[in-house]
Every structure is written in C-alpha cells, then in structure tokens.
Scaffold this motif. Structure first.
Motif, PDB file in Angstrom:
ATOM      1  N   GLN A 108       0.834  -1.205   0.000  1.00  0.00           N
ATOM      2  CA  GLN A 108       0.000   0.000   0.000  1.00  0.00           C
ATOM      3  C   GLN A 108       0.869   1.255   0.000  1.00  0.00           C
ATOM      4  O   GLN A 108       0.589   2.223  -0.719  1.00  0.00           O
ATOM      5  CB  GLN A 108      -0.936   0.001   1.212  1.00  0.00           C
ATOM      6  N   GLU A 165       2.428   1.787  -3.473  1.00  0.00           N
ATOM      7  CA  GLU A 165       1.488   2.344  -4.444  1.00  0.00           C
ATOM      8  C   GLU A 165       1.341   3.847  -4.271  1.00  0.00           C
ATOM      9  O   GLU A 165       1.311   4.609  -5.240  1.00  0.00           O
ATOM     10  CB  GLU A 165       0.136   1.636  -4.309  1.00  0.00           C
ATOM     11  N   ASN A 219      -2.987   4.684  -1.438  1.00  0.00           N
ATOM     12  CA  ASN A 219      -3.193   3.457  -2.204  1.00  0.00           C
ATOM     13  C   ASN A 219      -4.635   3.347  -2.688  1.00  0.00           C
ATOM     14  O   ASN A 219      -5.582   3.676  -1.968  1.00  0.00           O
ATOM     15  CB  ASN A 219      -2.821   2.223  -1.373  1.00  0.00           C
TER      16      ASN A 219
END
Length: 254
Positions: free
Chosen positions: A82, A85, A234
């Motif tokens: 996460q 990202e 994310n």
C-alpha cells in the motif's frame, strides 16, 4: 476455539489498528473463509469495522488513537505494498528542475525508487532517505541537521524555525501517523514541527500515506488537510475513508 480466535483478532487490532484476512489466516493457522466468518461475527457485535480485505477497530467520535509509537524498522514491514502504491503516485509529480522537501517515514523512502534520476534538488531530515540518494551524483542533496531521533531515524530541532537556514522547496512531501477529520498528526512534537515548517515554506504541499492512517489520531496535529494540495494514497483504500479525505482536499489514487 472460536472465542479464542476472536480474542486473538481483537488483540492484533489493538496492536496494529488494521489487519488483513490473509494476515490473520497465516497468523492463526486457519483458512481465509474461517477468518471472514469470525470477522462477520465480530462486526455484528460492533467490536470491529470491516474494510476492504480485512478489518479495523471502530472509529469513535474522536478517532482511533495510536496506542504506541512504532519504530522505523517496524514501519518498514507494515503495509509495504500500500505504501509503495502511494509512493509511486507521488513520485510522478516530481519533475526535473524541482526542488523538493521529503520528510521522515518509510513511505517516502519508497519514493526514491521512482524519482527522476537527475535534475532535482532534495531537502530532507530523513537519514535513511539521505543514504538512499547519497550516491546519486545527479541529485542535489541537502540534509537538515539537528538532534537525531533513533526510533524514527529523523533529525529534529527544538525550534525548527531556524533549522532550514533559508532553504525553500517548490514541493513538500510528508507522511503522517494519522489523519482524522481535517487534522494531520505526528507522534513527536519536534519532528512534526519540522514538517509544519517545510509545508509553510513550500509552494505545493502533499501528504503521502496509506489507508490505515485514515481515521487515526496521534499526539500532535501539525497541519490540516485544507492546507494540503493533494493526498497520495493506495487505490484500495476503503471508499468511506477516501470520501472523508475528499471533503477537505484532492485525493490521488491513480
């Protein structure tokens, strides 16, 4: 037994705030289907809140308070995908010729992999991030000195207003330990004051974080979302969390 599993899940949530189905299944040695049934039972009792791929503690009117400060090494192994990202999204906003401030935290360290390889100036108080960029002769690198906080691996100053020595950045990227309502939090006042100063000096202000931080409060609120140009997060963050952020600022998920 089911009751023991339920208590184990609640104990994990108290430690981590958010847990995933796969993480619980591996930790308890049970199937994902069993975990989903357990989470459904706990949610029906109001003990947890279901989120995409897992669960978290229910938010009170004052948010969920961070129970303890995690060390840098602990944070490096939490929600890595996460964070990556979010880091990728933020790095796209850095262009050759930019002067940027990058604060502490493992999320911002992941940004280093995706930054332009030349033509940028980086100002930071993040010791691991400095090390990641130190050998790149094409990056103009400045380290903000002061007192070294080993637990979080950043440099801080008792009064940060003189700590930048006149340096300014076109863009400031900072991470956070919690976002609740309009407030953005950090664990230590001295560290957070450095971030507040950096944001004040920047033309554009950005938060880079993962969805676990939304709905969480910590010790010191160092800025507000309505002063932030965008939050990079994310894309699989729960829709209600994204909506909470969008009520105050722009949210970038792709």
């Amino acid at each position: 037994m089911k009751s023991e599993r339920h208590q184990a899940i609640l104990n994990l949530l108290k430690q981590r705030h958010t847990v995933t189905v796969n993480g619980i299944a591996q930790g308890l040695g049970v199937s994902s289907m069993t975990v989903r049934r357990d989470l459904a039972d706990l949610a029906a009792e109001g003990l947890i809140t279901r989120v995409h791929g897992g669960a978290q503690l229910p938010h009170s009117a004052h948010g969920t308070t961070l129970s303890r400060v995690h060390t840098h090494d602990e944070k490096r192994h939490q929600n890595v995908q996460q964070k990556r990202e979010a880091a990728k999204l933020a790095a796209r906003y850095v262009k050759p010729g930019d002067s940027i401030f990058m604060g502490g935290g493992s999320t911002l360290e992941l940004m280093c992999e995706y930054l332009p390889t030349r033509g940028i100036r980086v100002i930071t108080n993040n010791a691991p991030l400095f090390s990641l960029l130190a050998d790149n002769t094409e990056v103009d690198l400045y380290l903000i000195g002061g007192t070294y906080r080993r637990q979080t691996r950043v440099f801080t100053m008792p009064s940060s207003h003189n700590g930048f020595f006149g340096l300014t950045a076109s863009k400031a990227f900072v991470s956070t330990t919690g976002i609740f309502g309009n407030e953005v939090f950090g664990s230590y006042m001295d560290s957070a004051m450095v971030l507040a100063d950096a944001l004040d000096r920047a033309d554009e202000r950005y938060i880079v974080t993962d969805g676990e931080k939304v709905g969480r409060r910590d010790f010191y609120a160092f800025t507000t979302l309505d002063r932030i140009d965008a939050v990079f997060i994310n894309p699989d963050t729960a829709p209600d969390q994204l909506e909470a952020l969008r009520s105050w600022t722009t949210v970038v998920t792709e």
